[in-house]
Write a protein that holds these residues in place. Structure first.
Motif, PDB file in Angstrom:
ATOM      1  N   SER A  22       0.856  -1.185   0.000  1.00 52.93           N
ATOM      2  CA  SER A  22       0.000   0.000   0.000  1.00 52.93           C
ATOM      3  C   SER A  22       0.895   1.239   0.000  1.00 52.93           C
ATOM      4  O   SER A  22       1.951   1.251   0.630  1.00 52.93           O
ATOM      5  N   TYR A  23       0.484   2.267  -0.712  1.00 51.00           N
ATOM      6  CA  TYR A  23       1.257   3.515  -0.720  1.00 51.00           C
ATOM      7  C   TYR A  23       1.262   4.167   0.657  1.00 51.00           C
ATOM      8  O   TYR A  23       2.097   5.021   0.938  1.00 51.00           O
ATOM      9  N   ASN A  24       0.347   3.785   1.533  1.00 48.74           N
ATOM     10  CA  ASN A  24       0.245   4.378   2.859  1.00 48.74           C
ATOM     11  C   ASN A  24       0.987   3.599   3.936  1.00 48.74           C
ATOM     12  O   ASN A  24       0.959   3.989   5.101  1.00 48.74           O
ATOM     13  N   VAL A  25       1.632   2.492   3.581  1.00 48.94           N
ATOM     14  CA  VAL A  25       2.325   1.685   4.580  1.00 48.94           C
ATOM     15  C   VAL A  25       3.499   2.470   5.171  1.00 48.94           C
ATOM     16  O   VAL A  25       4.136   3.274   4.488  1.00 48.94           O
ATOM     17  N   THR A  26       3.748   2.246   6.459  1.00 55.82           N
ATOM     18  CA  THR A  26       4.876   2.908   7.130  1.00 55.82           C
ATOM     19  C   THR A  26       5.987   1.896   7.374  1.00 55.82           C
ATOM     20  O   THR A  26       5.737   0.678   7.400  1.00 55.82           O
ATOM     21  N   SER A  27       7.187   2.395   7.579  1.00 52.92           N
ATOM     22  CA  SER A  27       8.295   1.493   7.876  1.00 52.92           C
ATOM     23  C   SER A  27       8.073   0.779   9.207  1.00 52.92           C
ATOM     24  O   SER A  27       8.471  -0.367   9.375  1.00 52.92           O
ATOM     25  N   GLN A  49       8.470   8.342  -7.323  1.00 59.66           N
ATOM     26  CA  GLN A  49       7.330   8.008  -8.192  1.00 59.66           C
ATOM     27  C   GLN A  49       7.403   6.570  -8.706  1.00 59.66           C
ATOM     28  O   GLN A  49       6.409   5.859  -8.690  1.00 59.66           O
ATOM     29  N   ASN A  50       8.572   6.140  -9.134  1.00 58.96           N
ATOM     30  CA  ASN A  50       8.703   4.808  -9.729  1.00 58.96           C
ATOM     31  C   ASN A  50       9.010   3.707  -8.703  1.00 58.96           C
ATOM     32  O   ASN A  50       9.128   2.548  -9.080  1.00 58.96           O
TER      33      ASN A  50
END
Length: 121
Positions: A22-27, A49-50
Motif C-alpha cells: 500500500s502507498y500508505n504503509v509505514t516502515s 514516483q517509480n
C-alpha cells in the motif's frame, strides 16, 4: 545437519525486495510484520514516483530472510497480496545496462547494505 544439506540456493540472500505494498504503509508497520521472522538490519521504503509500493527489507541472518520470504510471499497485508522476492543484484545490473530499472548508484547502495552498521529506531 550436514553442511551440504544446509546449503541454500544461490539467489537466497539477506535482502528481500517487497512489491505490491500500500502507498500508505509505514516502515514501522513493515518492521512489525517482517520482524516476526528475525532481527532486521534495515528497511528502505520506496518513496519516489517509480518506487512507491516497494521496499527492501534487510535481515541480519539469511535463514530469517528465507523464512520471511517463504511465509510472506502472497500474504494478504492491508488488503494487498505481497510479492516478496530475493534481491538479485545481477539482474538489477543487467536491466540497468539495458537502460531500464535502477541506476548503478542504487545498485551499489543495496550491495553495500550488508556492511552498514546496525541502527536502532
Amino acid at each position: 545437519m550436514s553442511t551440504s544439506s544446509r546449503k541454500l540456493q544461490s539467489e537466497i540472500n539477506r535482502i528481500l525486495f517487497v512489491k505490491n505494498l500500500s502507498y500508505n504503509v509505514t516502515s514501522e508497520e513493515l518492521y512489525d510484520l517482517f520482524g516476526k521472522f528475525g532481527s532486521i538490519r534495515q528497511i528502505r521504503l520506496g518513496n519516489a514516483q517509480n518506487t512507491r509500493g516497494t521496499a527492501f527489507v534487510v535481515y541480519d541472518d539469511i535463514q530469517d530472510a528465507k523464512m520471511a520470504c517463504d511465509k510472506l510471499s502472497g500474504f494478504n497485508f492491508q488488503n494487498r497480496y505481497l510479492v516478496v522476492l530475493y534481491h538479485q543484484p545481477d539482474k538489477v545490473a543487467q536491466t540497468t545496462s539495458q537502460g531500464q530499472g535502477a541506476t548503478n548508484t542504487e545498485h551499489k547502495s543495496m550491495a553495500d547494505i550488508a556492511s552498514t552498521p546496525r541502527r536502532q529506531i
